[in-house]
Write a protein that holds these residues in place. Structure first.
Motif, mmCIF file in Angstrom:
data_model
loop_
_atom_site.group_PDB
_atom_site.id
_atom_site.type_symbol
_atom_site.label_atom_id
_atom_site.label_comp_id
_atom_site.label_asym_id
_atom_site.label_seq_id
_atom_site.Cartn_x
_atom_site.Cartn_y
_atom_site.Cartn_z
ATOM 1 N N LEU A 12 29.897 29.615 30.718
ATOM 2 C CA LEU A 12 31.067 30.492 30.631
ATOM 3 C C LEU A 12 32.174 29.849 29.807
ATOM 4 O O LEU A 12 32.863 30.526 29.031
ATOM 5 N N ALA A 13 32.348 28.538 29.961
ATOM 6 C CA ALA A 13 33.366 27.837 29.169
ATOM 7 C C ALA A 13 33.044 27.922 27.675
ATOM 8 O O ALA A 13 33.946 28.130 26.847
ATOM 9 N N MET A 14 31.775 27.769 27.323
ATOM 10 C CA MET A 14 31.385 27.867 25.919
ATOM 11 C C MET A 14 31.616 29.277 25.380
ATOM 12 O O MET A 14 32.049 29.452 24.228
ATOM 13 N N VAL A 17 35.293 29.835 24.573
ATOM 14 C CA VAL A 17 35.760 29.193 23.326
ATOM 15 C C VAL A 17 35.019 29.761 22.116
ATOM 16 O O VAL A 17 35.005 29.168 21.051
ATOM 17 N N ARG A 18 34.379 30.928 22.328
ATOM 18 C CA ARG A 18 33.796 31.728 21.249
ATOM 19 C C ARG A 18 32.515 31.149 20.653
ATOM 20 O O ARG A 18 32.202 31.396 19.485
ATOM 21 N N VAL A 19 31.777 30.364 21.430
ATOM 22 C CA VAL A 19 30.436 29.998 21.004
ATOM 23 C C VAL A 19 29.548 31.235 21.204
ATOM 24 O O VAL A 19 29.579 31.840 22.274
ATOM 25 N N PRO A 20 28.796 31.664 20.195
ATOM 26 C CA PRO A 20 27.934 32.847 20.373
ATOM 27 C C PRO A 20 27.055 32.698 21.607
ATOM 28 O O PRO A 20 26.477 31.634 21.859
ATOM 29 N N ILE A 21 26.949 33.783 22.380
ATOM 30 C CA ILE A 21 26.274 33.727 23.665
ATOM 31 C C ILE A 21 24.818 33.281 23.521
ATOM 32 O O ILE A 21 24.293 32.556 24.370
ATOM 33 N N ALA A 22 24.161 33.673 22.435
ATOM 34 C CA ALA A 22 22.758 33.282 22.241
ATOM 35 C C ALA A 22 22.629 31.771 22.145
ATOM 36 O O ALA A 22 21.766 31.150 22.780
ATOM 37 N N TYR A 326 28.790 41.612 39.064
ATOM 38 C CA TYR A 326 28.604 42.274 37.768
ATOM 39 C C TYR A 326 29.925 42.823 37.229
ATOM 40 O O TYR A 326 30.198 42.742 36.028
ATOM 41 N N MET A 327 30.736 43.393 38.106
ATOM 42 C CA MET A 327 32.020 43.932 37.669
ATOM 43 C C MET A 327 32.910 42.832 37.102
ATOM 44 O O MET A 327 33.592 43.017 36.094
ATOM 45 N N ILE A 328 32.893 41.670 37.752
ATOM 46 C CA ILE A 328 33.712 40.545 37.281
ATOM 47 C C ILE A 328 33.174 40.014 35.953
ATOM 48 O O ILE A 328 33.924 39.794 34.996
ATOM 49 N N LEU A 329 31.850 39.819 35.887
ATOM 50 C CA LEU A 329 31.251 39.312 34.654
ATOM 51 C C LEU A 329 31.464 40.284 33.498
ATOM 52 O O LEU A 329 31.613 39.872 32.341
ATOM 53 N N GLY A 330 31.479 41.590 33.817
ATOM 54 C CA GLY A 330 31.675 42.588 32.776
ATOM 55 C C GLY A 330 33.026 42.505 32.091
ATOM 56 O O GLY A 330 33.194 43.029 30.990
ATOM 57 N N CYS A 331 33.978 41.851 32.731
ATOM 58 C CA CYS A 331 35.294 41.670 32.100
ATOM 59 C C CYS A 331 35.255 40.627 30.990
ATOM 60 O O CYS A 331 36.179 40.559 30.170
ATOM 61 N N PHE A 332 34.190 39.811 30.948
ATOM 62 C CA PHE A 332 34.184 38.685 30.015
ATOM 63 C C PHE A 332 32.933 38.609 29.141
ATOM 64 O O PHE A 332 32.981 38.022 28.066
ATOM 65 N N LEU A 333 31.809 39.183 29.608
ATOM 66 C CA LEU A 333 30.556 39.034 28.878
ATOM 67 C C LEU A 333 30.136 40.342 28.223
ATOM 68 O O LEU A 333 30.383 41.421 28.762
ATOM 69 N N GLU A 334 29.496 40.243 27.082
ATOM 70 C CA GLU A 334 28.904 41.393 26.406
ATOM 71 C C GLU A 334 27.737 41.894 27.244
ATOM 72 O O GLU A 334 27.057 41.127 27.922
#
Length: 436
Positions: A12-14, A17-22, A326-334
Motif C-alpha cells: 500500500l505504501a508503494m 507513492v505512485r509505483v504502478p500496482i503491477a 472492500y469499501m475502504i480499499l476502493g478509496c485507494f486502489l484501482e
C-alpha cells in the motif's frame, strides 16, 4: 500472518507513492517469497507466473472482449443507443440524464469495460446535456455512474477474471449479473429523479427528444442481437464463454461493417487501444499472481479462516467485514488491482462458510453470490473519492470540468449503489434466481 500484513503495508505504501500496482505487487511478492524460501526458488516462481499467465488460453477472452467493445465504441453504436433512450425519457425533467444511464447500460452489455463506457458516453451525451442546460455535476455524475455498469452487465472482463481466479463458472457469473445490473439501472434512474426533485436547477423542466433515425434503430437492434447471440450461444451450448469472446469480436466487426462504422482508422484505433489495455491488464495479473503465491505460502488465507473460526463470527458478520474492507480499499486502489489482490485471500474464507439459507447450500452458489458482491463493490470504488477511476477518465475527456464538480454529481448515484449492495448481500436471490 504478521509477514503477510507487513507485506500488505509495504504494498500500500508503494501504491501511495505512485509505483504502478503491477510492479508493486510483483516486487513485494517476489522479494517476500525470496526472503522466505530463497532467491532461486523465488526466481523460478516469478518466471513460472509470467510464463503461465502469458500462455493461459482462458485469458484470451480479455483482449477479445476488449477489442469487441472498442470496435463498437468507434462504430457509432453508442450514439444510436443514446438517441433511442432519449426518446423514452426526453420529455421528463432530467430525461437526458436518465437516457444517459439507460444507454450506458445498453452499451455496457456489449462493451464489458466501465472505463470504455464512461469515455465513450461522455463524448456522446455531454454535448447534448450542456446544450439543453443541464448542470455539469448531474451530467458527469450520470456518465460516471452509468459507466460502472460495464463490469457487471455481461459480458464482463472483471467477471471473467474473477472466474479464472476462483475457478467459478463464468457462464453462471454472467447470468447472475443480469438482475443486479437491471436493479442498478433502475436505481440510477431513481437517483436522477431524486436529484432533480431536490434541486430543480440541475436540469431543465422538459427536454426535446432527439429525432430517432433509421441508423439509431439499427444500433439498438444490433446491441440486442449481439447480447442475445453471446448469451444464447453460451447457455445453448453452442460455444463456451471463452469461445464466446472470439465469436463476439467477430460479430462486432460484422455489425460495425453493416452499420457503416468500420473504417480503416476505426479498426486501427480499436486494435491499438485493445493491445494497450490488454498489456496493462496482463501486467497486473502477473503481479497479482506473484503476490498471491507469496501470501498463500505465508499462510494468510488459512490464518484468516482459523481466525474467523476462533473469533466465532457468524458468516453474515464475516461477509459484512469483507464488504467494509472492500469499501475502504476502493478509496485507494484501482478496481482490477483490488480484485486481483484480495479475491485469492478472501474467497477460501467465504467458500467454507454456511450461511444457513437453502439458496446458498451449494458452495458454488456461495462463490457466485460472492462474485457478484465483489463486482458491485468494485463498481462503487470506480466513483468513490479520492481515486474513482471513472471520475478521472471523465476528467481527462472533459478537462474543463473540475474534479470536485464530478464527485459532487456522483454522490446521489453512490447512495443508490450502497442501497443496491445492501439488497444483494441481504437477498442472495437477486444474484442466484436465474441459476435455479
Amino acid at each position: 500472518m504478521t509477514i503477510s500484513l507487513i507485506a500488505l503495508a509495504i504494498l500500500l505504501a508503494m501504491v501511495f507513492v505512485r509505483v504502478p500496482i503491477a510492479f508493486a505487487m510483483a516486487i513485494v511478492g517476489g522479494v517476500g517469497f525470496a526472503l522466505m524460501r530463497g532467491w532461486e526458488p523465488a526466481g523460478a516462481m516469478v518466471g513460472n507466473a509470467v510464463f503461465e499467465t502469458g500462455l493461459n488460453y482462458s485469458l484470451s477472452v480479455v483482449p477479445l472482449f476488449i477489442f469487441m467493445g472498442n470496435v463498437l465504441a468507434g462504430s457509432g453504436i453508442a450514439q444510436g443507443l443514446f438517441a433511442a433512450a432519449d426518446r423514452i425519457f426526453g420529455r421528463m425533467r432530467g430525461g437526458l440524464a436518465m437516457a444517459t444511464v439507460l444507454s450506458c447500460g445498453g452499451f455496457s452489455a456489449v462493451c464489458g469495460s466501465s472505463l470504455a463506457t464512461a469515455a465513450t458516453m461522455s463524448k456522446v451525451a455531454m454535448p447534448s446535456m450542456r446544450r439543453f442546460g443541464y448542470a455539469d455535476s448531474l451530467s458527469t455524475g450520470a456518465i460516471a455512474a452509468g459507466g460502472t455498469l460495464g463490469i457487471l452487465i455481461p459480458p464482463s472482463v472483471v467477471m471473467i477474471i474473477f472466474g479464472l481466479l476462483t475457478e467459478a463458472d463464468i457462464g453462471k457469473l454472467f447470468l447472475a449479473g443480469i438482475i443486479p445490473g437491471i436493479v442498478g439501472i433502475l436505481g440510477y434512474l431513481a437517483a436522477v429523479m431524486v436529484a432533480v426533485r431536490l434541486n430543480p436547477s440541475l436540469a431543465p423542466e422538459v427536454g426535446e427528444p432527439h429525432p430517432l433515425t433509421r441508423r439509431d434503430l439499427i444500433s439498438v437492434v444490433a446491441v440486442l442481437a449481439l447480447f442475445a447471440f453471446i448469451m444464447i450461444g453460451i447457455y445453448g451450448g453452442f460455444f463456451t464463454p471463452i469461445e464466446a469472446a472470439g465469436m463476439g469480436a467477430a460479430a462486432s466487426l460484422v455489425i460495425a461493417a453493416l452499420t457503416g462504422g468500420l473504417s480503416r482508422a476505426t479498426l486501427w484505433t480499436a486494435l491499438v487501444d485493445s493491445a494497450t489495455a490488454s498489456a496493462m491488464i496482463f501486467a497486473i495479473i502477473i503481479g497479482a499472481e506473484i503476490f498471491g503465491n507469496f501470501v498463500t505460502f505465508a499462510g494468510l488465507p488459512d490464518t484468516l479462516s482459523d481466525l474467523v473460526e476462533h473469533l466465532g463470527l457468524s458468516p453474515w458478520m464475516v461477509m459484512l467485514v469483507i464488504v467494509v474492507i472492500y469499501m475502504i480499499l476502493g478509496c485507494f486502489l484501482e478496481s482490477l488491482s483490488m480484485i486481483l489482490l484480495t479475491v485469492p485471500v478472501f474467497y477460501p474464507v467465504i467458500s467454507g462458510l454456511d450461511f444457513g439459507l437453502d439458496i446458498l447450500a451449494d458452495p458454488d452458489a456461495v462463490l457466485i453470490w460472492f462474485g457478484i458482491i465483489v463486482v458491485v463493490v468494485t463498481e462503487i470504488s470506480l466513483i468513490t473519492p479520492p481515486i474513482g477511476m471513472n471520475v478521472f477518465v471523465l476528467r481527462s475527456v472533459l478537462p474543463d470540468v473540475p474534479l470536485k464538480t464530478i464527485f459532487r454529481g456522483v454522490y446521489v448515484f453512490w447512495a443508490s449503489d450502497i442501497i443496491r449492495l445492501a439488497l444483494i448481500v441481504a437477498v442472495p436471490w437477486l444474484s442466484l434466481a436465474l441459476l435455479r
